[in-house]
Design a protein around this motif. Structure first.
Motif, PDB file in Angstrom:
ATOM      1  N   GLY A  41       0.828  -1.200   0.000  1.00 42.45           N
ATOM      2  CA  GLY A  41       0.000   0.000   0.000  1.00 42.45           C
ATOM      3  C   GLY A  41       0.864   1.252   0.000  1.00 42.45           C
ATOM      4  O   GLY A  41       1.995   1.247  -0.472  1.00 42.45           O
ATOM      5  N   HIS A  42       0.322   2.322   0.562  1.00 42.36           N
ATOM      6  CA  HIS A  42       1.054   3.589   0.600  1.00 42.36           C
ATOM      7  C   HIS A  42       1.993   3.689   1.800  1.00 42.36           C
ATOM      8  O   HIS A  42       2.584   4.748   2.034  1.00 42.36           O
ATOM      9  N   TYR A  69      -4.735   6.950   5.395  1.00 39.56           N
ATOM     10  CA  TYR A  69      -4.128   5.751   4.823  1.00 39.56           C
ATOM     11  C   TYR A  69      -5.005   4.548   5.167  1.00 39.56           C
ATOM     12  O   TYR A  69      -5.167   4.208   6.339  1.00 39.56           O
ATOM     13  N   SER A  70      -5.563   3.940   4.131  1.00 35.53           N
ATOM     14  CA  SER A  70      -6.487   2.809   4.344  1.00 35.53           C
ATOM     15  C   SER A  70      -6.117   1.590   3.520  1.00 35.53           C
ATOM     16  O   SER A  70      -6.891   0.629   3.483  1.00 35.53           O
ATOM     17  N   ASP A  71      -4.946   1.646   2.854  1.00 35.11           N
ATOM     18  CA  ASP A  71      -4.583   0.525   1.992  1.00 35.11           C
ATOM     19  C   ASP A  71      -3.271  -0.152   2.406  1.00 35.11           C
ATOM     20  O   ASP A  71      -2.712  -0.936   1.649  1.00 35.11           O
ATOM     21  N   CYS A  72      -2.798   0.150   3.615  1.00 39.82           N
ATOM     22  CA  CYS A  72      -1.524  -0.418   4.037  1.00 39.82           C
ATOM     23  C   CYS A  72      -1.706  -1.884   4.468  1.00 39.82           C
ATOM     24  O   CYS A  72      -2.693  -2.227   5.135  1.00 39.82           O
ATOM     25  N   THR A  73      -0.770  -2.722   4.065  1.00 38.73           N
ATOM     26  CA  THR A  73      -0.834  -4.147   4.390  1.00 38.73           C
ATOM     27  C   THR A  73       0.524  -4.637   4.860  1.00 38.73           C
ATOM     28  O   THR A  73       1.557  -4.017   4.588  1.00 38.73           O
ATOM     29  N   THR A  85      -1.411 -12.218   4.507  1.00 40.94           N
ATOM     30  CA  THR A  85      -1.411 -10.752   4.505  1.00 40.94           C
ATOM     31  C   THR A  85      -2.448 -10.250   5.489  1.00 40.94           C
ATOM     32  O   THR A  85      -3.559 -10.789   5.577  1.00 40.94           O
ATOM     33  N   ASP A  87      -4.354  -6.592   6.942  1.00 43.94           N
ATOM     34  CA  ASP A  87      -4.596  -5.174   6.672  1.00 43.94           C
ATOM     35  C   ASP A  87      -4.265  -4.348   7.912  1.00 43.94           C
ATOM     36  O   ASP A  87      -4.674  -4.693   9.028  1.00 43.94           O
ATOM     37  N   PRO A  90      -7.133   1.566   9.136  1.00 42.34           N
ATOM     38  CA  PRO A  90      -7.045   2.907   8.541  1.00 42.34           C
ATOM     39  C   PRO A  90      -6.628   3.939   9.602  1.00 42.34           C
ATOM     40  O   PRO A  90      -7.045   3.875  10.756  1.00 42.34           O
TER      41      PRO A  90
END
Length: 212
Positions: A41-42, A69-73, A85, A87, A90
């Protein structure tokens, strides 16, 4: 050895959902196996250690810009190439302090001991007062926009040291807003006669003298 079992990851300690600290963010998780950590993610890894262990571990993220930030894994790959993986919750980074400006000043001279004042804040937050002024209005909470407050009862006198600041929900505090100087005067003038008009008098435009 044949290993087809992927590590199982579980969150332990989430990232603070709203923070002004963009340089030391961390996320703690558990893994049933050791392996290699990959952050997606970001978010990117801010620590030198990319090795997972069986148990709890904490990863640090590199400094991030303001934003949500809601896409960090986080992915763990074991030695056999099996992956799992998780998540990251957020979260929002806010390092911007509120901006304040005066909208409606207290009248330069007023006979009200509960002076009204309006200021603008670019963010919601908690209001703090400085100098001789204080207020209990609005539960000391600001809105994004114009805020009207009533100062607590003030004695007669001139007030030129009153200040207002706002701390937003991410703990960023604005610069102090200086309240324009104002004077409270609740004392009525005292008028006394000094020189009355003579009576009788033959002057059609007589003089009269009084003291205020």
């Amino acid at each position: 050895t044949i290993d087809t079992t992927a590590p199982v990851l579980q969150p332990v300690d989430n990232v603070t959902t709203l923070t002004s600290d963009n340089a030391s963010l961390s996320f703690t998780f558990s893994s049933t196996e050791g392996g290699t950590i990959t952050i997606g993610g970001h978010c990117s890894n801010g620590s030198d250690n990319n090795t997972a262990v069986a148990g709890n571990m904490t990863v640090s993220f590199a400094a991030l810009a303001d934003g949500t930030y809601s896409d960090c894994t986080i992915t763990v790959t074991d030695s056999a190439g099996n992956t799992d993986t998780i998540d990251v919750n957020p979260f929002t980074i806010d390092t911007t302090k509120p901006i304040l400006r005066e909208v409606i000043a207290v009248p330069n001279r007023t006979n009200s001991d509960n002076a009204s004042y309006t200021f603008y804040s670019s963010e919601i937050g908690t209001i703090t007062y400085g100098g001789d002024c204080s207020s209990s209005s609005n539960d000391n909470k600001s809105v994004d926009g114009n805020n009207n407050i009533i100062f607590n009862t003030l004695a007669e006198g001139t007030y030129d040291n009153c200040k207002i600041s706002v701390t937003d929900n991410a703990s960023n505090t604005s610069d102090n807003l200086s309240v324009s100087s104002f004077t409270i005067d609740k004392t009525a003038p005292t008028v006394t006669q000094v020189a009355a008009v003579p009576t009788p008098d033959n002057d059609t435009t007589p003089d009269y003298t009084f003291y205020s």
